[in-house]
Structure formats: C-alpha cells, structure tokens
Design a protein around this motif. Sequence first.
Motif, PDB file in Angstrom:
ATOM      1  N   PHE A  57       0.846  -1.193   0.000  1.00  0.00           N
ATOM      2  CA  PHE A  57       0.000   0.000   0.000  1.00  0.00           C
ATOM      3  C   PHE A  57       0.882   1.243   0.000  1.00  0.00           C
ATOM      4  CE2 PHE A  57      -2.794  -3.161   1.620  1.00  0.00           C
ATOM      5  CZ  PHE A  57      -4.097  -2.703   1.524  1.00  0.00           C
ATOM      6  N   SER A  58       0.474   2.249  -0.746  1.00  0.00           N
ATOM      7  CA  SER A  58       1.053   3.589  -0.618  1.00  0.00           C
ATOM      8  C   SER A  58      -0.113   4.571  -0.647  1.00  0.00           C
ATOM      9  CB  SER A  58       2.066   3.884  -1.725  1.00  0.00           C
ATOM     10  OG  SER A  58       1.471   3.828  -2.988  1.00  0.00           O
ATOM     11  N   GLU A  59      -0.100   5.487   0.280  1.00  0.00           N
ATOM     12  CA  GLU A  59      -1.230   6.389   0.470  1.00  0.00           C
ATOM     13  C   GLU A  59      -0.735   7.811   0.666  1.00  0.00           C
ATOM     14  OE1 GLU A  59      -3.430   4.980   3.898  1.00  0.00           O
ATOM     15  OE2 GLU A  59      -2.957   2.900   3.415  1.00  0.00           O
ATOM     16  N   LEU A  60      -1.479   8.765   0.142  1.00  0.00           N
ATOM     17  CA  LEU A  60      -1.226  10.180   0.396  1.00  0.00           C
ATOM     18  C   LEU A  60      -2.511  10.794   0.939  1.00  0.00           C
ATOM     19  CD1 LEU A  60       0.779  11.248  -2.777  1.00  0.00           C
ATOM     20  CD2 LEU A  60       1.671  10.828  -0.472  1.00  0.00           C
ATOM     21  N   TRP A  61      -2.363  11.542   2.022  1.00  0.00           N
ATOM     22  CA  TRP A  61      -3.500  12.151   2.694  1.00  0.00           C
ATOM     23  C   TRP A  61      -3.260  13.641   2.851  1.00  0.00           C
ATOM     24  CZ3 TRP A  61      -7.713   9.270   3.489  1.00  0.00           C
ATOM     25  CH2 TRP A  61      -7.563   7.894   3.386  1.00  0.00           C
ATOM     26  N   PRO A  62      -4.333  14.447   2.803  1.00  0.00           N
ATOM     27  CA  PRO A  62      -4.153  15.888   2.923  1.00  0.00           C
ATOM     28  C   PRO A  62      -3.706  16.312   4.321  1.00  0.00           C
ATOM     29  CG  PRO A  62      -6.488  15.359   2.823  1.00  0.00           C
ATOM     30  CD  PRO A  62      -5.726  14.077   2.560  1.00  0.00           C
ATOM     31  N   ASN A  63      -4.070  15.506   5.336  1.00  0.00           N
ATOM     32  CA  ASN A  63      -3.703  15.850   6.710  1.00  0.00           C
ATOM     33  C   ASN A  63      -3.929  14.631   7.609  1.00  0.00           C
ATOM     34  OD1 ASN A  63      -6.584  15.884   7.370  1.00  0.00           O
ATOM     35  ND2 ASN A  63      -6.605  17.854   6.312  1.00  0.00           N
ATOM     36  N   VAL A  64      -3.448  14.735   8.819  1.00  0.00           N
ATOM     37  CA  VAL A  64      -3.563  13.640   9.786  1.00  0.00           C
ATOM     38  C   VAL A  64      -5.028  13.353  10.102  1.00  0.00           C
ATOM     39  CG1 VAL A  64      -3.054  12.951  12.169  1.00  0.00           C
ATOM     40  CG2 VAL A  64      -1.298  14.039  10.788  1.00  0.00           C
ATOM     41  N   GLU A  65      -5.832  14.398  10.174  1.00  0.00           N
ATOM     42  CA  GLU A  65      -7.243  14.210  10.503  1.00  0.00           C
ATOM     43  C   GLU A  65      -7.953  13.337   9.462  1.00  0.00           C
ATOM     44  OE1 GLU A  65      -5.446  17.446  12.554  1.00  0.00           O
ATOM     45  OE2 GLU A  65      -5.697  17.254  10.383  1.00  0.00           O
ATOM     46  N   ALA A  66      -7.649  13.548   8.188  1.00  0.00           N
ATOM     47  CA  ALA A  66      -8.264  12.735   7.137  1.00  0.00           C
ATOM     48  C   ALA A  66      -7.849  11.269   7.276  1.00  0.00           C
ATOM     49  CB  ALA A  66      -7.890  13.272   5.756  1.00  0.00           C
ATOM     50  N   LEU A  67      -6.582  11.032   7.581  1.00  0.00           N
ATOM     51  CA  LEU A  67      -6.117   9.662   7.794  1.00  0.00           C
ATOM     52  C   LEU A  67      -6.813   9.043   9.003  1.00  0.00           C
ATOM     53  CD1 LEU A  67      -4.334   7.196   7.335  1.00  0.00           C
ATOM     54  CD2 LEU A  67      -2.495   8.401   8.564  1.00  0.00           C
ATOM     55  N   GLN A  68      -6.913   9.792  10.091  1.00  0.00           N
ATOM     56  CA  GLN A  68      -7.568   9.263  11.286  1.00  0.00           C
ATOM     57  C   GLN A  68      -9.041   8.936  11.024  1.00  0.00           C
ATOM     58  OE1 GLN A  68      -6.499  12.482  13.942  1.00  0.00           O
ATOM     59  NE2 GLN A  68      -4.843  11.278  14.844  1.00  0.00           N
ATOM     60  N   GLN A  69      -9.714   9.763  10.247  1.00  0.00           N
ATOM     61  CA  GLN A  69     -11.103   9.493   9.893  1.00  0.00           C
ATOM     62  C   GLN A  69     -11.219   8.232   9.034  1.00  0.00           C
ATOM     63  OE1 GLN A  69     -13.968  10.823  10.962  1.00  0.00           O
ATOM     64  NE2 GLN A  69     -12.720  12.000  12.381  1.00  0.00           N
ATOM     65  N   HIS A  70     -10.254   8.047   8.133  1.00  0.00           N
ATOM     66  CA  HIS A  70     -10.235   6.842   7.295  1.00  0.00           C
ATOM     67  C   HIS A  70     -10.154   5.585   8.159  1.00  0.00           C
ATOM     68  CE1 HIS A  70      -8.893   3.841   4.423  1.00  0.00           C
ATOM     69  NE2 HIS A  70      -7.739   3.743   5.057  1.00  0.00           N
ATOM     70  N   LEU A  71      -9.332   5.633   9.181  1.00  0.00           N
ATOM     71  CA  LEU A  71      -9.102   4.446  10.009  1.00  0.00           C
ATOM     72  C   LEU A  71     -10.333   4.018  10.800  1.00  0.00           C
ATOM     73  CD1 LEU A  71      -5.479   5.249  11.229  1.00  0.00           C
ATOM     74  CD2 LEU A  71      -6.195   3.637   9.438  1.00  0.00           C
ATOM     75  N   VAL A  72     -11.305   4.892  10.953  1.00  0.00           N
ATOM     76  CA  VAL A  72     -12.535   4.546  11.664  1.00  0.00           C
ATOM     77  C   VAL A  72     -13.765   4.635  10.754  1.00  0.00           C
ATOM     78  CG1 VAL A  72     -11.618   5.149  13.938  1.00  0.00           C
ATOM     79  CG2 VAL A  72     -12.837   6.890  12.576  1.00  0.00           C
ATOM     80  N   ALA A  73     -13.547   4.765   9.458  1.00  0.00           N
ATOM     81  CA  ALA A  73     -14.650   4.853   8.496  1.00  0.00           C
ATOM     82  C   ALA A  73     -15.456   3.547   8.499  1.00  0.00           C
ATOM     83  CB  ALA A  73     -14.102   5.144   7.101  1.00  0.00           C
ATOM     84  N   PRO A  74     -16.726   3.609   8.129  1.00  0.00           N
ATOM     85  CA  PRO A  74     -17.594   2.426   8.174  1.00  0.00           C
ATOM     86  C   PRO A  74     -17.113   1.245   7.335  1.00  0.00           C
ATOM     87  CG  PRO A  74     -18.909   4.407   7.892  1.00  0.00           C
ATOM     88  CD  PRO A  74     -17.469   4.813   7.780  1.00  0.00           C
ATOM     89  N   HIS A  75     -16.354   1.480   6.289  1.00  0.00           N
ATOM     90  CA  HIS A  75     -15.906   0.373   5.433  1.00  0.00           C
ATOM     91  C   HIS A  75     -14.632  -0.305   5.936  1.00  0.00           C
ATOM     92  CE1 HIS A  75     -14.271   4.154   3.827  1.00  0.00           C
ATOM     93  NE2 HIS A  75     -13.167   3.459   3.650  1.00  0.00           N
ATOM     94  N   ILE A  76     -14.007   0.223   6.970  1.00  0.00           N
ATOM     95  CA  ILE A  76     -12.735  -0.344   7.450  1.00  0.00           C
ATOM     96  C   ILE A  76     -12.945  -1.647   8.218  1.00  0.00           C
ATOM     97  CG2 ILE A  76     -10.726   0.047   8.929  1.00  0.00           C
ATOM     98  CD1 ILE A  76     -10.661   1.515   6.220  1.00  0.00           C
ATOM     99  N   GLU A  77     -13.872  -1.682   9.142  1.00  0.00           N
ATOM    100  CA  GLU A  77     -14.050  -2.913   9.936  1.00  0.00           C
ATOM    101  C   GLU A  77     -14.502  -4.094   9.072  1.00  0.00           C
ATOM    102  OE1 GLU A  77     -13.380  -5.525  12.651  1.00  0.00           O
ATOM    103  OE2 GLU A  77     -12.785  -3.430  12.860  1.00  0.00           O
ATOM    104  N   PRO A  78     -15.428  -3.904   8.118  1.00  0.00           N
ATOM    105  CA  PRO A  78     -15.735  -5.042   7.236  1.00  0.00           C
ATOM    106  C   PRO A  78     -14.512  -5.528   6.462  1.00  0.00           C
ATOM    107  CG  PRO A  78     -17.454  -3.400   7.079  1.00  0.00           C
ATOM    108  CD  PRO A  78     -16.343  -2.789   7.903  1.00  0.00           C
ATOM    109  N   TRP A  79     -13.655  -4.601   6.046  1.00  0.00           N
ATOM    110  CA  TRP A  79     -12.422  -5.002   5.359  1.00  0.00           C
ATOM    111  C   TRP A  79     -11.530  -5.811   6.291  1.00  0.00           C
ATOM    112  CZ3 TRP A  79      -9.219  -6.628   2.024  1.00  0.00           C
ATOM    113  CH2 TRP A  79      -7.857  -6.558   2.250  1.00  0.00           C
ATOM    114  N   ARG A  80     -11.348  -5.324   7.509  1.00  0.00           N
ATOM    115  CA  ARG A  80     -10.484  -6.033   8.462  1.00  0.00           C
ATOM    116  C   ARG A  80     -11.027  -7.426   8.778  1.00  0.00           C
ATOM    117  NH1 ARG A  80      -9.160  -0.845  12.337  1.00  0.00           N
ATOM    118  NH2 ARG A  80      -7.528   0.021  10.970  1.00  0.00           N
ATOM    119  N   THR A  81     -12.325  -7.539   8.918  1.00  0.00           N
ATOM    120  CA  THR A  81     -12.947  -8.844   9.169  1.00  0.00           C
ATOM    121  C   THR A  81     -12.708  -9.774   7.986  1.00  0.00           C
ATOM    122  OG1 THR A  81     -14.606  -7.860  10.607  1.00  0.00           O
ATOM    123  CG2 THR A  81     -15.134 -10.007   9.640  1.00  0.00           C
TER     124      THR A  81
END
Length: 102
Positions: A55-79
């Motif tokens: 993976f390589s990712e670019l984010w506009p700021n830390v807040e956007a990355l933090q929001q991504h990590l708790v977004a609704p689609h993350i837990e289904p992916w992790r499962t």
Amino acid sequence: MNATVAVFGFLRFPPEKLAAVRPHLKTLVEATYQHDGCIAYDVAEDLFDPGLIRFSELWPNVEALQQHLVAPHIEPWRTAARGCGLLDRKFTAYSVDESWAV
C-alpha cells in the motif's frame, strides 16, 4: 491538494488466498476514494513475493487519515482480511514537508 501525510505498508496473505482477498480489497479501495478524502490510495500485489500486498497512500492531513481508520468500510475489510488468512501487516505514516519531481 497537497499531501501532508504519506503512508506505506503491506499486508501478507497465504498466496492461495489472494483470489478471495481481491474482491474485498477492491471494495476497500473504491470506498476509500469515494468517502475518505485521500489524494492517492494505491494497492498492488508484489510481483516477486506471492501473497504480499503493498500500500502507498497520500492524505491531505492527519485528521483525514484518522477518519479513514474509523470509516464504516474499514471494519468489514479487516474482518474479511482476517477471514482470508491475514498473516502479517505493517503500516507506517510519515509527515510530508515538501515534494519535488525526481
């Protein structure tokens, strides 16, 4: 939009499970682009190390990355990843002060 955060990482799966991983990964990437405000979210299978997904990712700021990590689609992916035999994962975020063409 300028990136202030870059993330690099990998996930490792049993090579024989990659076919099962791909549809879940596609859903993750599409949802991330659609909802999370990323600048770039690139995923690729390593050509020389079967089972390794980089993976390589670019984010506009830390807040956007933090929001991504708790977004609704993350837990289904992790499962789904655990269900596909996830063996290892490592991600590191870096502050980006400036960029230049090489």
